[in-house]
Design a protein around this motif. Sequence first.
Motif, PDB file in Angstrom:
ATOM      1  N   GLN A 151       0.837  -1.202   0.000  1.00  0.00           N
ATOM      2  CA  GLN A 151       0.000   0.000   0.000  1.00  0.00           C
ATOM      3  C   GLN A 151       0.875   1.256   0.000  1.00  0.00           C
ATOM      4  O   GLN A 151       0.552   2.244  -0.668  1.00  0.00           O
ATOM      5  N   GLN A 152       1.979   1.203   0.742  1.00  0.00           N
ATOM      6  CA  GLN A 152       2.908   2.337   0.753  1.00  0.00           C
ATOM      7  C   GLN A 152       3.553   2.528  -0.622  1.00  0.00           C
ATOM      8  O   GLN A 152       3.727   3.660  -1.086  1.00  0.00           O
ATOM      9  N   VAL A 153       3.902   1.414  -1.270  1.00  0.00           N
ATOM     10  CA  VAL A 153       4.487   1.486  -2.602  1.00  0.00           C
ATOM     11  C   VAL A 153       3.499   2.126  -3.577  1.00  0.00           C
ATOM     12  O   VAL A 153       3.866   2.985  -4.383  1.00  0.00           O
ATOM     13  N   VAL A 154       2.238   1.689  -3.510  1.00  0.00           N
ATOM     14  CA  VAL A 154       1.197   2.233  -4.384  1.00  0.00           C
ATOM     15  C   VAL A 154       1.073   3.742  -4.205  1.00  0.00           C
ATOM     16  O   VAL A 154       0.958   4.502  -5.181  1.00  0.00           O
ATOM     17  N   ALA A 155       1.117   4.179  -2.945  1.00  0.00           N
ATOM     18  CA  ALA A 155       0.970   5.606  -2.663  1.00  0.00           C
ATOM     19  C   ALA A 155       2.215   6.395  -3.057  1.00  0.00           C
ATOM     20  O   ALA A 155       2.116   7.438  -3.713  1.00  0.00           O
ATOM     21  N   GLN A 156       3.384   5.904  -2.672  1.00  0.00           N
ATOM     22  CA  GLN A 156       4.623   6.642  -2.896  1.00  0.00           C
ATOM     23  C   GLN A 156       4.987   6.743  -4.379  1.00  0.00           C
ATOM     24  O   GLN A 156       5.500   7.763  -4.836  1.00  0.00           O
TER      25      GLN A 156
END
Length: 346
Positions: free
Chosen positions: A281-286
């Motif tokens: 989820q962090q990868v998707v956002a960042q």
Amino acid sequence: MLKTSLTSVAALLGFAGLSLADVPKVATDIAPVHGLVARVMQGVGEPSLVVPAGASPHDHSMRPSEALALSQADLVFWVGEALTPWLEGAVEELARDAQVVELMTLEGGLALPFRQGVGFEAHDHGDSHDEHDDHGHTAEAHEEHEEHAESDHAHDHEHDHEEGHAHEEDHHGHDHDGLDPHVWLAPENAKLWLDVIAAELAALDAENAATYAANAATGKVEIQQVQAEIKASLGAVRDGGFVVFHDAYQYFEHSFDIHAAGAIALSDASDPSPARIAEIQQVVAQKQVSCVFSEPQFNPDLVATVLDGSGAKTVVIDPLGTGLEHGAGFYPALLKELGAAMADCY
């Protein structure tokens, strides 16, 4: 006169039967390999498929008809133990008299190490290009790599056991050490295999050698044409703009110079942990991921959880081409399907 005609027809059928019987019996593991062999054998014979559509290649339980195909085979083409660990013993036991070709270990083929981490931090395409000398791995290099991987894996397993950690990597004997077995998704590998398939068939069936060679040459042209179409259609796909459900596509990515930002699950045989979901989820956002490629056999709710509020689009793709018609046109159709799905996501 009628009796003479029937006798002549019977004789012709008899000769046709003898000719057909001389064609090598061929068994293949997965549908993409079956498609390539079918392309080479077109007009001469049909190969058998051991891992049916929709089945997991990692832990499939053979049906009697599939075991029979192996036992009757003169030739067996399979990706290798890294993809289908259960098949190695079956081939040794059932296909003792067959010529067995492990495609993943052929000299000159592209073989890449597994990418590690949610966002593939340890291995990216640039590292692979520099480290592996134009991506060619011989069988000897493959064996050496596996020996190191087994040693490292044993050490890691011991350490994790002492710490009390569960292994997301280990499932049904298929782990993420060593080389990524999804080698069929590199068109250059497929073209190499077509020549090898034709040569192996010709060695057993010299009478049809010219047909096998011509079919292989045509198959390579067909793949090249599809490659050109896909390259043109993927112009809008940006690096890091998509994530995949599990890391099965790095050979396709490498071939068409696109790079995924990460994978939701480590493999198709294990569910991602809550910690991994949080990381992706962090990868998707960042990385401002705009597309997630799911697969038909996986829970769409899991993808929805990963995408929660991101606005990214979801498209279903399948590295094994489940749903495509088996036969000589399978492999180009698989490449087209993957390329079209990726293009449609943007």
